[in-house]
Design an enzyme around this catalytic site. Structure first.
Site, short mmCIF file in Angstrom:
data_model
loop_
_atom_site.label_atom_id
_atom_site.label_comp_id
_atom_site.label_asym_id
_atom_site.label_seq_id
_atom_site.Cartn_x
_atom_site.Cartn_y
_atom_site.Cartn_z
N ASP A 111 -7.96 2.15 -7.53
CA ASP A 111 -8.38 2.07 -6.14
C ASP A 111 -9.14 3.32 -5.67
O ASP A 111 -10.06 3.23 -4.87
CB ASP A 111 -7.18 1.78 -5.24
CG ASP A 111 -6.68 0.35 -5.43
OD1 ASP A 111 -7.51 -0.50 -5.79
OD2 ASP A 111 -5.48 0.10 -5.22
N ASP B 70 2.71 7.70 3.10
CA ASP B 70 1.68 8.61 2.59
C ASP B 70 0.56 8.85 3.59
O ASP B 70 0.19 10.00 3.85
CB ASP B 70 1.09 8.08 1.28
CG ASP B 70 2.08 8.19 0.13
OD1 ASP B 70 3.02 9.01 0.22
OD2 ASP B 70 1.92 7.46 -0.87
N SER C 35 5.51 -0.67 -5.41
CA SER C 35 4.24 -0.37 -4.77
C SER C 35 3.49 -1.68 -4.63
O SER C 35 3.21 -2.36 -5.62
CB SER C 35 3.46 0.62 -5.64
OG SER C 35 2.12 0.64 -5.22
N1 ARG Z 1 -3.80 -3.05 -10.63
C1 ARG Z 1 -4.42 -3.76 -9.59
C2 ARG Z 1 -5.85 -3.41 -9.45
O1 ARG Z 1 -6.24 -2.39 -9.92
C3 ARG Z 1 -3.67 -3.67 -8.28
C4 ARG Z 1 -3.48 -2.31 -7.72
C5 ARG Z 1 -2.83 -2.47 -6.40
N2 ARG Z 1 -2.13 -1.37 -5.90
C6 ARG Z 1 -0.80 -1.32 -5.73
N3 ARG Z 1 -0.30 -0.33 -5.08
N4 ARG Z 1 -0.01 -2.24 -6.17
O2 ARG Z 1 -6.63 -4.12 -8.90
#
Ligand code: ARG
Length: 400
Positions: free
Chosen positions: A124, A14, A175
């Site tokens: 994020d 990406d 992911s």
């Molecule tokens: N759900 C978790 C958080 O919001 C982890 C997100 C991490 N991203 C991923 N691509 N796994 O902190």
């Protein structure tokens, strides 16, 4: 002058595609910033070079490991930060430190915009954008995956058309976001919350059910800061790395949960955070020994608020700073040693001691040497229960 954009670069599909995509959409030059927060895996220099090969005019790797450990993971440890009582904020902690350095890089390179590769469905994007805005309120933010139609198939097509050096065969079906505070895994077969995670989801932890000898580790803290492991002085970063190894080898720190994202979605997440869970377990145990009762009870509510703020992307907020001042003050006597038994996926405290201890053997003992004056308890209990007794009499009197 050509406009410039600073892109948060991971080396993956990406953000590699985003380099040319942003160029094509905005005409801006792209400066890639890759942050090393101990995610391991690919060599950071290779990532730096790939950004240039994909068309970045400048590409830098920032080693944020010590800053991340001392200024982000350590406050989380002292706050025993576990979102929904379990998740040690792995990604939520790394975003603000990365956001801060993206904003600083934009200032340094004369960019008026920062770009990131987050989707519109997660936490994020919030953490990056709120963080960037808190450091440099006038910077603009763009998110090609979320805002400009850069879908997965278009990204793959774009990479093929331009011959970008990205090896799609190495792609994980999940992911993943990882750093030394832990590892977050989602999507793929995990999207069905009824599917049990298979062993190949994990990489920081060994199978907890495999037979092996237990490991015993002594963790020493000074004012809530881990300072030694088995009697040998360590930095915060070293403490985390050593416990990742030792607790990870015993399968400690695996989590499988459904979590509430800030954007309202419930999502299934698998985490592994052996070092973080071992350290938080030890730290909580030492607080039980050294923190006065009311302070300990009150701190639980502060911990929860702190954790939710950070999870929700508000690291750079006056409230988080003020709560950290409270936590700091609460750690004044959190000095001592915890013996932890690491085995079968669990980190279990088996001993605690220290100069900050409030444990008084003579008060606690049921044997000879007891200094607790039990006669005082009688009147205390009567007065303690007095309001309840008065309320009960009213009930009798009114017959309700
Ligand atoms: N759900 C978790 C958080 O919001 C982890 C997100 C991490 N991203 C991923 N691509 N796994 O902190």
């Amino acid at each position: 002058m050509t406009k410039r954009v600073v892109l948060a670069y991971s080396g993956g599909l990406d953000t590699s595609v985003a380099i040319g995509w942003i160029g094509a959409e905005t005409g801006a030059e792209v400066i890639c910033v890759a942050a090393d927060v101990g995610q391991g895996g690919e060599d950071m220099d290779q990532i730096r070079q790939r950004a240039l090969d994909c068309g970045a005019v400048e590409s830098v790797v920032l080693d944020l490991k010590t800053e991340f450990a001392e200024e982000y993971c350590l406050p989380a440890l002292r706050a025993n930060a576990l979102y929904l009582e379990r998740y040690p904020l792995v990604s939520a902690l790394s975003r603000p430190v990365i956001a801060k350095h993206l904003a600083l890089a934009a200032q340094q390179y004369g960019a008026d915009t920062v770009a990131h590769g987050c989707t519109g469905k997660g936490n994020d994007q919030v953490r990056f954008e709120v963080g960037i805005g808190a450091i440099a309120p006038d910077l603009k933010v763009i998110a090609p995956v979320r805002d400009s139609g850069m879908t997965r198939d278009k990204a793959i097509q774009f990479a093929e058309d331009r011959g970008l050096p990205i090896d799609q065969s190495k792609r994980s079906p999940y992911s993943v976001d990882q750093n030394f505070w832990g590892r977050a895994v989602e999507t793929g077969m995990l999207e069905d919350p009824w599917n049990a995670p298979i062993e190949d989801v994990y990489s920081y932890t060994a199978d907890p059910s495999a037979p092996r000898e237990a490991d015993e580790v002594l963790i020493s803290f000074e004012n809530g800061v881990p300072t030694a492991v088995d009697g040998k002085s360590v930095s915060v970063l070293e403490a985390i790395l050593q416990l990742n190894e030792r607790a990870g080898a015993q399968g400690v720190g695996r989590l499988d949960m459904v979590e509430d994202r800030l954007v309202g979605i419930k999502s299934r997440e698998v985490y592994e955070a052996p070092g973080a869970i071992a350290l938080i377990t030890a730290h909580q145990e030492l607080e039980d020994l050294t923190v006065e009762r009311d302070l300990r009870r009150f701190k639980f509510s502060v911990e929860q608020r702190w954790t939710e703020l950070v999870y929700d992307g508000l690291w750079f907020s006056p409230l988080r700073e003020a709560l950290d001042d409270f936590v700091d003050s609460s750690q004044r006597y959190v000095t001592g040693d915890i013996r932890l038994r690491l085995h079968g996926g669990r980190a279990v405290p088996t001993g605690r001691r220290g100069e900050g201890s409030l444990y008084d053997f003579d008060l606690a003992t049921y044997d000879t040497g007891d200094t607790f004056d039990q006669s005082l308890a009688k009147g205390f209990v009567q007065l303690w229960g007095l309001p309840s007794r008065i309320a009960a009499r009213r009930q009798q009197r009114l017959g309700k």
